[in-house]
Design a protein around this motif. Structure first.
Motif, PDB file in Angstrom:
ATOM      1  N   UNK A 294      -4.474   5.130  -2.685  1.00 31.14           N
ATOM      2  CA  UNK A 294      -3.393   6.096  -2.788  1.00 31.14           C
ATOM      3  C   UNK A 294      -2.189   5.458  -3.465  1.00 31.14           C
ATOM      4  N   UNK A 295      -1.368   6.256  -4.153  1.00 33.97           N
ATOM      5  CA  UNK A 295      -0.132   5.730  -4.737  1.00 33.97           C
ATOM      6  C   UNK A 295       0.789   5.190  -3.644  1.00 33.97           C
ATOM      7  N   UNK A 296       1.716   4.353  -4.024  1.00 33.68           N
ATOM      8  CA  UNK A 296       2.676   3.789  -3.086  1.00 33.68           C
ATOM      9  C   UNK A 296       3.379   4.919  -2.342  1.00 33.68           C
ATOM     10  N   UNK A 297       3.709   4.688  -1.054  1.00 38.98           N
ATOM     11  CA  UNK A 297       4.183   5.784  -0.204  1.00 38.98           C
ATOM     12  C   UNK A 297       5.474   6.411  -0.712  1.00 38.98           C
ATOM     13  N   UNK A 298       6.277   5.668  -1.457  1.00 37.23           N
ATOM     14  CA  UNK A 298       7.525   6.217  -1.998  1.00 37.23           C
ATOM     15  C   UNK A 298       7.237   7.430  -2.881  1.00 37.23           C
ATOM     16  N   UNK A 299       6.133   7.383  -3.608  1.00 34.48           N
ATOM     17  CA  UNK A 299       5.776   8.479  -4.511  1.00 34.48           C
ATOM     18  C   UNK A 299       5.137   9.648  -3.758  1.00 34.48           C
ATOM     19  N   UNK A 300       4.738   9.414  -2.517  1.00 37.54           N
ATOM     20  CA  UNK A 300       4.148  10.474  -1.694  1.00 37.54           C
ATOM     21  C   UNK A 300       5.119  10.981  -0.628  1.00 37.54           C
ATOM     22  N   UNK A 301       6.364  10.566  -0.714  1.00 31.86           N
ATOM     23  CA  UNK A 301       7.366  10.937   0.285  1.00 31.86           C
ATOM     24  C   UNK A 301       7.539  12.452   0.340  1.00 31.86           C
ATOM     25  N   UNK A 302       7.662  13.009   1.558  1.00 33.14           N
ATOM     26  CA  UNK A 302       7.890  14.444   1.716  1.00 33.14           C
ATOM     27  C   UNK A 302       9.164  14.856   0.989  1.00 33.14           C
ATOM     28  N   UNK A 303       9.114  16.006   0.334  1.00 30.65           N
ATOM     29  CA  UNK A 303      10.292  16.460  -0.420  1.00 30.65           C
ATOM     30  C   UNK A 303      11.502  16.680   0.478  1.00 30.65           C
ATOM     31  N   UNK A 304      11.277  16.870   1.782  1.00 25.98           N
ATOM     32  CA  UNK A 304      12.407  17.030   2.702  1.00 25.98           C
ATOM     33  C   UNK A 304      13.209  15.740   2.840  1.00 25.98           C
TER      34      UNK A 304
END
Length: 434
Positions: free
Chosen positions: A356-366
């Motif tokens: 998976x991509x680094x979690x920063x790029x998967x951060x919830x838009x909220x």
């Protein structure tokens, strides 16, 4: 009734966007802030009437709403997961969703402009209270409408069944089904939707014109500008900004669902701005160079993260897991292919392959706004640390009373002449408007 390619009005969506943008730009350029305020007031009334009308007809056309939304997992409000990449949890709303609304209510240019038209601080406080009350009422009504719409389409989702092409078409389609034969109801609701768009655009255009004129135009024009000339310049800025808004709207429709996109894009500015103002009133160690550099770097970092995350999204490296959507109760079960909808039954599957991509790029838009504020504060403090020799004493009154007890005498100064002049000039302007 299909809504494919053509809006519910019978006209092409792009044509409607052009007409609405032209009308909004025209009355904002001609009338200025006063027109924006009055149109916002009347438009809000229409929005309320349209929402209440839909709510009444929705309840009349629905049954077993509560049991349906519970069975469909639409009321899972006690998900206390601390995973910041999970789209909707208890904490994403309490923490993540609160941050941009604090910024919107207290720090946005369009909001501050309206506060400055009021004569006293007490009036500003009352305006904020009314704003919060009205906003909460609208959000509650919208949540109830969401429950009604889901209950109505629980066994036959119109997006999966090909009746509509986008999530944004769901509300008009729902209104046409439950109240399309009642004269005036659909027209009122459609007017409410247009009013919501007009209100947002007009406020943005007016605030942008004021900022550009004050911070840029007046800096380059050294001679004194007459009031008549200033009015012409502001109108030209509004027209140019309106054309840019129109151009951007044709791009936005290609970038996915509106709410995640809107919150992510606005966080590029909102996050660093929120961190900037928070630092100014809460963090004495933040100096001017740190605040400026931190805000710029945070904005650049935030923009890069959003762009890269969108690239991952379009390449299916990041996949949104939606709640279960069914078409078991449809007469025609022709499924319209939508790559973003990966859950067609009661189970959800993560289709992401490989790492998976680094979690920063998967951060919830909220969390995007809060993340931008945190990045700004951290980078600003680092820059401030290496430029602290340039620090000057700051007037104590500029800091929040919450931190007054922690301030040292060497880092603060008594109320200076500059601040006193600003307060005097503002009071004089308020007295002149009475």
């Amino acid at each position: 009734m299909h809504l494919q390619g053509v809006s519910v009005t019978g006209y092409q969506v792009h044509l409607i966007i052009i007409i609405i943008s032209a009308i909004c730009t025209f009355y904002t350029a001609v009338g200025g802030l006063k027109t924006v305020i009055w149109t916002d007031f009347f438009q809000m009334g229409i929005i309320f009437l349209s929402l209440i009308a839909v709510l009444i007809f929705g309840f009349a056309a629905s049954e077993n709403v509560w049991n349906t939304i519970l069975a469909g997992e639409r009321l899972d409000i006690f998900d206390f997961s601390l995973n910041p990449t999970k789209r909707d949890t208890f904490w994403t709303f309490v923490i993540g969703f609160t941050t941009p609304w604090i910024y919107y209510a207290s720090l946005t240019q369009s909001g501050v402009q309206k506060y400055l038209t009021l004569p006293t601080l007490k009036d500003c406080n009352n305006a904020v209270k009314i704003f919060v009350l009205v906003l909460d009422s609208i959000l509650i009504i919208c949540c109830l409408l969401g429950f009604l719409i889901y209950s109505h389409y629980a066994n036959c989702d119109p997006l999966l069944n090909g009746k509509i092409q986008k999530h944004e078409q769901l509300l008009p389609y729902y209104i046409m089904e439950i109240a399309g034969n009642v004269p005036g109801v659909f027209s009122l609701t459609l007017t409410g939707l247009f009013c919501a768009s007009l209100s947002t655009i007009s406020s943005s255009l007016n605030s942008i014109s004021g900022v550009i004129y004050k911070d840029f135009v007046t800096k380059f024009i050294k001679s004194e500008i007459s009031e008549k000339t200033a009015g012409y310049i502001l109108r030209i800025i509004v027209i140019i900004a309106g054309i840019l808004f129109l151009s951007i709207s044709f791009i936005i429709e290609l970038l996915g669902d509106m709410l995640p996109l809107l919150m992510s894009v606005t966080a590029v500015v909102d996050g660093p701005s929120f961190g900037l103002f928070a630092s100014g009133v809460l963090i004495p160690k933040m100096n001017a160079k740190g605040a400026f550099g931190g805000a710029i770097l945070a904005g650049i970092i935030q923009a890069m993260i959003i762009i890269i995350s969108k690239i991952y999204f379009f390449n299916n490296a990041i996949v949104t897991i939606h709640k279960p959507l069914l078409i078991d109760g449809c007469d025609n079960q022709t499924i319209w292919t939508n790559s973003s909808l990966i859950s067609l039954n009661n189970t959800s599957h993560d289709l992401t392959t490989g790492s998976k991509p680094f979690f920063i790029f998967r951060l919830s838009h909220h969390y995007q706004c809060l993340f931008g504020a945190i990045v700004m504060i951290i980078t600003g403090l680092i820059i401030s640390h290496f430029t602290k020799k340039d620090n000057l004493p700051v007037e104590k009154v500029l800091f929040s009373p919450v931190i007054h007890r922690f301030l040292s005498e060497t880092s603060t100064a008594e109320k200076g002449q500059e601040l006193q002049e600003l307060m005097t000039n503002h009071k004089k302007k308020c007295d002149d408007t009475k």
